[in-house]
Design an enzyme around this catalytic site. Structure first.
Site, PDB file in Angstrom:
ATOM      1  N   LYS A 238      51.242  32.614   1.564  1.00  0.00           N
ATOM      2  CA  LYS A 238      50.726  33.837   0.211  1.00  0.00           C
ATOM      3  C   LYS A 238      49.806  34.714   0.415  1.00  0.00           C
ATOM      4  CE  LYS A 238      50.641  28.648  -1.560  1.00  0.00           C
ATOM      5  NZ  LYS A 238      49.481  27.761  -2.035  1.00  0.00           N
TER       6      LYS A 238
ATOM      7  N   TYR B  61      55.263  27.434 -10.057  1.00  0.00           N
ATOM      8  CA  TYR B  61      54.184  26.010 -10.608  1.00  0.00           C
ATOM      9  C   TYR B  61      54.098  25.620 -11.451  1.00  0.00           C
ATOM     10  CZ  TYR B  61      52.591  27.908  -6.177  1.00  0.00           C
ATOM     11  OH  TYR B  61      51.933  28.525  -4.734  1.00  0.00           O
TER      12      TYR B  61
ATOM     13  N   ASN C 131      44.408  28.911   0.715  1.00  0.00           N
ATOM     14  CA  ASN C 131      45.397  28.051   1.421  1.00  0.00           C
ATOM     15  C   ASN C 131      46.543  28.421   2.568  1.00  0.00           C
ATOM     16  OD1 ASN C 131      46.857  27.866  -0.463  1.00  0.00           O
ATOM     17  ND2 ASN C 131      46.994  24.973  -0.825  1.00  0.00           N
TER      18      ASN C 131
ATOM     19  N   HIS D 231      52.899  28.292   0.526  1.00  0.00           N
ATOM     20  CA  HIS D 231      53.531  27.419   0.220  1.00  0.00           C
ATOM     21  C   HIS D 231      54.520  27.017   0.568  1.00  0.00           C
ATOM     22  CE1 HIS D 231      55.340  25.854  -3.666  1.00  0.00           C
ATOM     23  NE2 HIS D 231      56.856  25.926  -2.828  1.00  0.00           N
TER      24      HIS D 231
ATOM     25  N   GLU E 195      63.217  25.855  -5.872  1.00  0.00           N
ATOM     26  CA  GLU E 195      62.782  26.629  -5.533  1.00  0.00           C
ATOM     27  C   GLU E 195      63.444  27.842  -5.303  1.00  0.00           C
ATOM     28  OE1 GLU E 195      59.378  24.838  -3.595  1.00  0.00           O
ATOM     29  OE2 GLU E 195      58.490  23.823  -5.416  1.00  0.00           O
TER      30      GLU E 195
END
Ligand code: IDP
Ligand code: MG
Length: 149
Positions: free
Chosen positions: A9, A49, A112, A115, A126
């Site tokens: 990310k 998402y 965080n 992913h 995905e």
């Protein structure tokens, strides 16, 4: 062989963690079959998402994911989806096990670092959002004969 979708990310890219993260998956024996650095368009963030669209954190999540380049990857190997999820660690980095990527490199659930697909079905979905079939490269790693029984 199983394939999984993984994405460093924007916080991970900005903090210079992409190389360390790639190294961990390489050392594990997983094979990189696709990769690209990209500023994600809104429609692909929403698609990725979609299960979280109604959550209170979604607007912040979308802004975070679109705040800078992401490094998108596809990794292949035996049980790749579950193996990578374990290496990534719990969603909340404060609770993620030391030794996992989130456990070692992050503190805040909203930042965080990485992913990873949570099931083989999510991985297929995905992968399809972010990569064309011709973007993925099939090849053998030279250590495969000693990596697998
Ligand atoms: P996962 O990334 O471990 O699969 P999910 O529950 O699917 O976790 O959530 C997707 C992402 O949404 C998380 O990785 C995190 O970036 C963000 N997120 C989840 N819960 C929260 C929250 O409570 N506050 C802020 N961001 C959150
Ligand atoms: Mg998830």
């Amino acid at each position: 062989m199983d394939r999984t979708f993984v994405m460093v990310k924007p916080d991970g890219v900005q903090r210079g963690l992409a190389g360390e993260i790639i190294s961990r998956f390489e050392a594990k024996g997983l094979k990189l079959v696709g990769a690209k650095l990209e500023l994600l368009p809104e429609e692909r963030v929403v698609e990725q998402y979609r299960e979280h669209l109604e959550k209170p954190f979604f607007p912040g999540l979308k802004a975070y994911i679109m705040s800078g380049p992401c490094f998108l990857m596809v990794w292949e190997g035996k049980g790749a989806v579950a193996v990578v999820r374990r290496m990534v660690g719990a969603t909340n980095p404060a609770e993620a096990a030391p030794g996992s990527i989130r456990g070692d490199f992050a503190l805040d659930i909203g930042r965080n670092v990485i992913h990873a697909s949570d099931s083989p079905e999510s991985a297929v979905r995905e992968l399809g959002i972010h990569f064309e079939a011709e973007d993925l490269v099939g090849y053998s790693r030279i250590d495969e004969p000693v990596l697998y029984e």
